[in-house]
Design an enzyme around this catalytic site. Structure first.
Site, PDB file in Angstrom:
ATOM      1  N   GLU A 102       0.859  -1.193  -0.054  1.00 59.60           N
ATOM      2  CA  GLU A 102       0.010   0.078  -0.028  1.00 59.60           C
ATOM      3  C   GLU A 102       0.829   1.288  -0.052  1.00 59.60           C
ATOM      4  O   GLU A 102       2.051   1.238   0.570  1.00 59.60           O
ATOM      5  CB  GLU A 102      -0.718   0.249   1.157  1.00 59.60           C
ATOM      6  CG  GLU A 102      -1.743  -0.843   1.395  1.00 59.60           C
ATOM      7  CD  GLU A 102      -2.111  -1.513   2.767  1.00 59.60           C
ATOM      8  OE1 GLU A 102      -2.767  -0.555   3.630  1.00 59.60           O
ATOM      9  OE2 GLU A 102      -1.967  -2.620   2.983  1.00 59.60           O
ATOM     10  N   CYS A 115       3.169   8.134   1.882  1.00 59.28           N
ATOM     11  CA  CYS A 115       3.361   7.150   2.803  1.00 59.28           C
ATOM     12  C   CYS A 115       3.802   6.035   1.848  1.00 59.28           C
ATOM     13  O   CYS A 115       2.788   5.280   1.127  1.00 59.28           O
ATOM     14  CB  CYS A 115       2.252   6.765   3.841  1.00 59.28           C
ATOM     15  SG  CYS A 115       2.655   5.567   4.932  1.00 59.28           S
ATOM     16  N   CYS A 122       5.282  -7.974   7.120  1.00 59.56           N
ATOM     17  CA  CYS A 122       6.250  -7.335   8.262  1.00 59.56           C
ATOM     18  C   CYS A 122       6.371  -8.592   8.875  1.00 59.56           C
ATOM     19  O   CYS A 122       5.475  -9.161   9.573  1.00 59.56           O
ATOM     20  CB  CYS A 122       5.968  -6.184   8.920  1.00 59.56           C
ATOM     21  SG  CYS A 122       7.026  -5.588   9.944  1.00 59.56           S
ATOM     22  N   CYS A 126       3.999  -6.236  15.739  1.00 58.96           N
ATOM     23  CA  CYS A 126       3.425  -5.114  16.905  1.00 58.96           C
ATOM     24  C   CYS A 126       1.863  -5.425  16.861  1.00 58.96           C
ATOM     25  O   CYS A 126       1.510  -5.904  15.592  1.00 58.96           O
ATOM     26  CB  CYS A 126       3.519  -3.367  16.187  1.00 58.96           C
ATOM     27  SG  CYS A 126       5.486  -3.307  15.750  1.00 58.96           S
ATOM     28  N   CYS A 129      -1.135  -3.765  14.783  1.00 52.38           N
ATOM     29  CA  CYS A 129      -0.680  -3.468  13.536  1.00 52.38           C
ATOM     30  C   CYS A 129      -1.361  -4.737  12.537  1.00 52.38           C
ATOM     31  O   CYS A 129      -0.915  -5.788  12.892  1.00 52.38           O
ATOM     32  CB  CYS A 129       0.926  -3.530  13.183  1.00 52.38           C
ATOM     33  SG  CYS A 129       1.166  -3.063  11.578  1.00 52.38           S
ATOM     34  N   CYS A 345      -2.075   0.353   8.190  1.00 51.05           N
ATOM     35  CA  CYS A 345      -1.318  -0.224   7.148  1.00 51.05           C
ATOM     36  C   CYS A 345      -1.714  -1.638   7.346  1.00 51.05           C
ATOM     37  O   CYS A 345      -1.641  -2.238   8.467  1.00 51.05           O
ATOM     38  CB  CYS A 345       0.228   0.236   7.395  1.00 51.05           C
ATOM     39  SG  CYS A 345       1.050  -0.543   8.850  1.00 51.05           S
TER      40      CYS A 345
END
Ligand code: SF4
Length: 366
Positions: A102, A115, A122, A126, A129, A345
């Site tokens: 994105e 952004c 990832c 976290c 997220c 995200c």
């Protein structure tokens, strides 16, 4: 197979030109056409002789992220779901097809902020997220990182403001994909390349200390932001397991050693989660943590969504900000843009993986 040219440095393009038996300065001309003039087909590179353009069309290619869907928000921002189709970059077959990432284009008075993602998915995990739920799909190449900026600029070329800001805050932990990220940053910050100012490009990290130390040694580097989100190790361990590897004392010591340029400060991002990290005591602990640092704090109130957190009360947000600023830590409340079109995200990619869904029938953003 044709060589991929997009994402290559001036030096690499000079070497590629030489490998075609051309003078090396042709590489510099291609570099200028790609990044400064944003010409994405060799036939448009009118600064090159026609015969060379024809040879390049045969031996080279220019691959940009492909826009799969656009999600315009009522606030003027546009989120892009992008497909990465550069097969050469794939370390292994990906069963679900091309990696999806994105990017977001956010216009405001006198400038636009873009952004971008640095990895597909990832591995950092976290807990607040959505990207974490994808796991790491793969690292992005330098070309795929720069490509998001130029695609967003081209998509909005009729309404560009004079200043462009870029934040490396989309999917991925930039400092865990260090070399391609820095190769992309050098192209973005090069006057002869995309030509952005180092004051307008920010890399955000979850706190990868060796990466921060490495970044400190770079001659050309963006500004640094650290995703803090907690006022104690106990709290941060629970929200960001990376804290067990690089606890607050180690992270903040690396921040204290970080060589800030005269105009620079560190930015700490703090997502305010209702009842978790938004108390007055948290604010006082953050003040103590950031003592002796030239820093500012961006407070980002949580938007309720599919993850098990709730929004902070408005008065807690304001009180948190007051305590920081009263104690000399500049603090600003930032609302995430595009809240009506999947503001978190990782949200677009996870939705698209689950199946197509129109923006209007989407669940509330998280
Ligand atoms: S917040 Fe950033 S570092 Fe943490 S899991 Fe999400 S993308 Fe990765």
């Amino acid at each position: 197979m044709p060589a991929e040219y997009f994402g290559k440095s001036a030096e690499e393009l000079r070497a590629l030109a030489a490998s075609l038996g051309e003078p090396a300065y042709r590489g510099a001309q291609i570099y200028h056409a790609l990044y400064a003039e944003r010409r994405f087909s060799f036939s448009e590179m009118t600064n090159l002789p026609a015969a060379l353009r024809a040879r390049l069309a045969e031996h080279a290619r220019i691959t940009l992220p492909r826009v799969v869907r656009r999600y315009p928000s009522a606030d003027g921002s546009i989120r892009y779901l992008l497909a990465l189709e550069n097969d050469a970059a794939k370390p292994a077959p990906i069963p679900s097809g091309p990696a999806r990432i994105e990017a977001v284009f956010m216009p405001s008075e006198g400038r636009q902020t873009i952004c971008i993602s640095t990895q597909a998915g990832c591995a950092v995990d976290c807990h607040f997220c959505l990207t974490a739920q994808l796991g790491l799909v793969r690292n992005l190449t330098a070309g795929e990182i720069v490509g998001q900026v130029v695609v967003a600029l081209e998509e909005n070329r009729m309404q560009l403001a004079p200043q462009t800001n870029v934040v490396l805050m989309g999917q991925g932990e930039p400092l865990l994909n260090y070399e391609p990220v820095m190769a992309a940053v050098r192209i973005l910050l090069d006057h002869g390349g995309v030509g952005l100012s180092a004051k307008h490009v920010t890399l955000s990290t979850s706190g990868i200390v060796p990466g921060i130390e490495r970044l400190a040694q770079e001659k050309v580097r963006p500004k640094l932001a650290v995703s803090l989100n907690a006022s104690s190790d106990e709290q941060r361990d629970a929200l960001m397991p990376i804290n067990r590897k690089y606890p607050l004392a180690v992270l903040l010591e690396a921040c204290r050693r970080y060589p800030l340029r005269p105009w620079e400060h560190l930015t700490f991002e703090y997502v305010l989660l209702g009842g978790v990290n938004d108390a007055e005591d948290d604010a006082r602990r953050v003040v103590r943590l950031l003592s002796n640092l030239r820093a500012k704090v961006n407070l980002i109130p949580w938007n309720p969504g599919e993850l098990p957190y709730r929004a902070p009360a408005q008065e807690n947000v304001e009180r948190f900000r007051e305590i920081l600023t009263e104690k000399g830590v500049p603090a600003f409340v930032r609302l995430s843009r595009g809240q009506d079109v999947f503001a978190a995200c990782g949200q677009l990619a996870s939705i698209e993986t689950a199946g197509p869904l129109s923006a209007s029938s989407a669940p509330p953003p998280g």
